[in-house]
Design a protein around this motif. Structure first.
Motif, PDB file in Angstrom:
ATOM      1  N   THR A  13       0.854  -1.171   0.000  1.00  0.00           N
ATOM      2  CA  THR A  13       0.000   0.000   0.000  1.00  0.00           C
ATOM      3  C   THR A  13       0.897   1.231   0.000  1.00  0.00           C
ATOM      4  O   THR A  13       1.787   1.361   0.846  1.00  0.00           O
ATOM      5  CB  THR A  13      -0.916   0.006   1.242  1.00  0.00           C
ATOM      6  OG1 THR A  13      -1.702  -1.187   1.217  1.00  0.00           O
ATOM      7  CG2 THR A  13      -1.826   1.211   1.243  1.00  0.00           C
ATOM      8  N   ASP A  14       0.692   2.092  -0.968  1.00  0.00           N
ATOM      9  CA  ASP A  14       1.423   3.359  -1.040  1.00  0.00           C
ATOM     10  C   ASP A  14       0.528   4.468  -0.517  1.00  0.00           C
ATOM     11  O   ASP A  14      -0.687   4.428  -0.685  1.00  0.00           O
ATOM     12  CB  ASP A  14       1.816   3.686  -2.477  1.00  0.00           C
ATOM     13  CG  ASP A  14       2.972   2.831  -2.975  1.00  0.00           C
ATOM     14  OD1 ASP A  14       3.701   2.283  -2.146  1.00  0.00           O
ATOM     15  OD2 ASP A  14       3.129   2.728  -4.204  1.00  0.00           O
ATOM     16  N   THR A  15       1.143   5.433   0.103  1.00  0.00           N
ATOM     17  CA  THR A  15       0.425   6.598   0.582  1.00  0.00           C
ATOM     18  C   THR A  15       0.688   7.735  -0.402  1.00  0.00           C
ATOM     19  O   THR A  15       1.835   8.051  -0.693  1.00  0.00           O
ATOM     20  CB  THR A  15       0.902   6.983   1.996  1.00  0.00           C
ATOM     21  OG1 THR A  15       0.745   5.847   2.841  1.00  0.00           O
ATOM     22  CG2 THR A  15       0.100   8.132   2.552  1.00  0.00           C
ATOM     23  N   PRO A  35      -0.173  11.741  -1.488  1.00  0.00           N
ATOM     24  CA  PRO A  35      -0.738  13.004  -1.008  1.00  0.00           C
ATOM     25  C   PRO A  35      -1.746  13.592  -2.001  1.00  0.00           C
ATOM     26  O   PRO A  35      -1.648  13.374  -3.198  1.00  0.00           O
ATOM     27  CB  PRO A  35       0.489  13.909  -0.893  1.00  0.00           C
ATOM     28  CG  PRO A  35       1.465  13.354  -1.870  1.00  0.00           C
ATOM     29  CD  PRO A  35       1.195  11.883  -1.963  1.00  0.00           C
ATOM     30  N   LYS A  60      -3.458  16.176   2.385  1.00  0.00           N
ATOM     31  CA  LYS A  60      -3.940  14.982   3.077  1.00  0.00           C
ATOM     32  C   LYS A  60      -3.346  13.773   2.385  1.00  0.00           C
ATOM     33  O   LYS A  60      -2.767  13.893   1.306  1.00  0.00           O
ATOM     34  CB  LYS A  60      -5.461  14.921   3.054  1.00  0.00           C
ATOM     35  CG  LYS A  60      -6.108  16.031   3.855  1.00  0.00           C
ATOM     36  CD  LYS A  60      -7.560  15.770   4.076  1.00  0.00           C
ATOM     37  CE  LYS A  60      -8.104  16.800   5.060  1.00  0.00           C
ATOM     38  NZ  LYS A  60      -9.298  16.327   5.693  1.00  0.00           N
ATOM     39  N   LEU A  61      -3.513  12.620   2.993  1.00  0.00           N
ATOM     40  CA  LEU A  61      -2.955  11.390   2.431  1.00  0.00           C
ATOM     41  C   LEU A  61      -4.055  10.373   2.181  1.00  0.00           C
ATOM     42  O   LEU A  61      -5.013  10.285   2.929  1.00  0.00           O
ATOM     43  CB  LEU A  61      -1.926  10.791   3.398  1.00  0.00           C
ATOM     44  CG  LEU A  61      -0.725  11.676   3.730  1.00  0.00           C
ATOM     45  CD1 LEU A  61       0.123  11.022   4.810  1.00  0.00           C
ATOM     46  CD2 LEU A  61       0.116  11.931   2.495  1.00  0.00           C
ATOM     47  N   MET A  62      -3.895   9.609   1.117  1.00  0.00           N
ATOM     48  CA  MET A  62      -4.795   8.493   0.867  1.00  0.00           C
ATOM     49  C   MET A  62      -3.940   7.268   0.576  1.00  0.00           C
ATOM     50  O   MET A  62      -2.828   7.378   0.068  1.00  0.00           O
ATOM     51  CB  MET A  62      -5.759   8.797  -0.277  1.00  0.00           C
ATOM     52  CG  MET A  62      -5.329   8.378  -1.647  1.00  0.00           C
ATOM     53  SD  MET A  62      -6.589   8.648  -2.892  1.00  0.00           S
ATOM     54  CE  MET A  62      -6.428  10.401  -3.136  1.00  0.00           C
ATOM     55  N   SER A  63      -4.454   6.108   0.929  1.00  0.00           N
ATOM     56  CA  SER A  63      -3.730   4.857   0.713  1.00  0.00           C
ATOM     57  C   SER A  63      -4.209   4.213  -0.582  1.00  0.00           C
ATOM     58  O   SER A  63      -5.406   4.107  -0.821  1.00  0.00           O
ATOM     59  CB  SER A  63      -3.978   3.899   1.877  1.00  0.00           C
ATOM     60  OG  SER A  63      -3.496   4.472   3.064  1.00  0.00           O
TER      61      SER A  63
END
Length: 193
Positions: free
Chosen positions: A144-146, A148, A178-181
């Protein structure tokens, strides 16, 4: 309008090799703008490699020896319910483990009949040559990459008649990162750490 927000309201994996986002602006009264769609192409859809190996083993066991009508239907249903990229990876595992008993294509035709086998195998044509190369890798690992993204809003009050696309350009906007996976596969000739 006050407190305009640009947010990602929907993320889904599409079978067309794209990650899709629906972006909507929302004012302080909860009114939404028309949706904008953004898509990001991926090299290959996600595959669960351990699940692909498990299904390859299951199919081998169903094909091994006399195959009853019920077992044929189970194998057919299993192979039709998965994505083309997952089917490609199952074929890879099947051939690496059981090719001495006949390759996946031949065994599918022999056990399921040419019509059902063709319905399954023609789905492999949907896999791009680049993706097929990746799916032939010795090891595929999920990670899983985060990533932005920006969440933006305006503090200024605007009349309701202002058009959305110009209002974001004409006002002072504050943005917060913000961050999303995002899940993805990594491919290699040896297991990655």
């Amino acid at each position: 309008m006050k407190n305009k927000h640009l947010s990602n309201s929907k993320i889904e994996w599409a079978s067309t090799l794209q990650l899709m986002f629906t972006l909507t602006a929302v004012d302080s009264r909860g009114r939404r703008s028309d949706s904008s769609f953004v898509s990001v192409r991926t090299s290959c859809p996600m595959v669960d490699d351990s699940k692909a190996e498990e299904i390859a083993d299951k199919v081998y066991n169903l094909y091994n020896g006399y195959t009853s009508g019920k077992e044929q239907q189970i194998a057919y249903n299993t192979l039709m319910e998965i994505s083309p990229s997952m089917l490609y990876r199952i074929q890879h595992h099947y051939n690496s483990h059981y090719e001495k008993f006949g390759d996946f294509v031949w065994r599918s035709e022999d056990e399921l009949g040419p019509r059902k086998a063709h319905l399954i195998l023609r789905r492999l044509d949907r896999v791009s040559s680049y993706c097929a190369t990746l799916l032939h890798s010795a090891f595929i690992q999920s990670r899983t990459d985060t990533v932005p993204y920006l969440f933006c809003h305006s503090e200024e009050t605007r009349p309701a008649s202002v058009v959305w696309h110009s209002s974001l350009q004409d006002t002072k906007v504050t943005c917060v990162e913000k961050l999303m996976s995002i899940p993805r596969n990594t491919y290699g000739d040896s297991k990655l750490r």
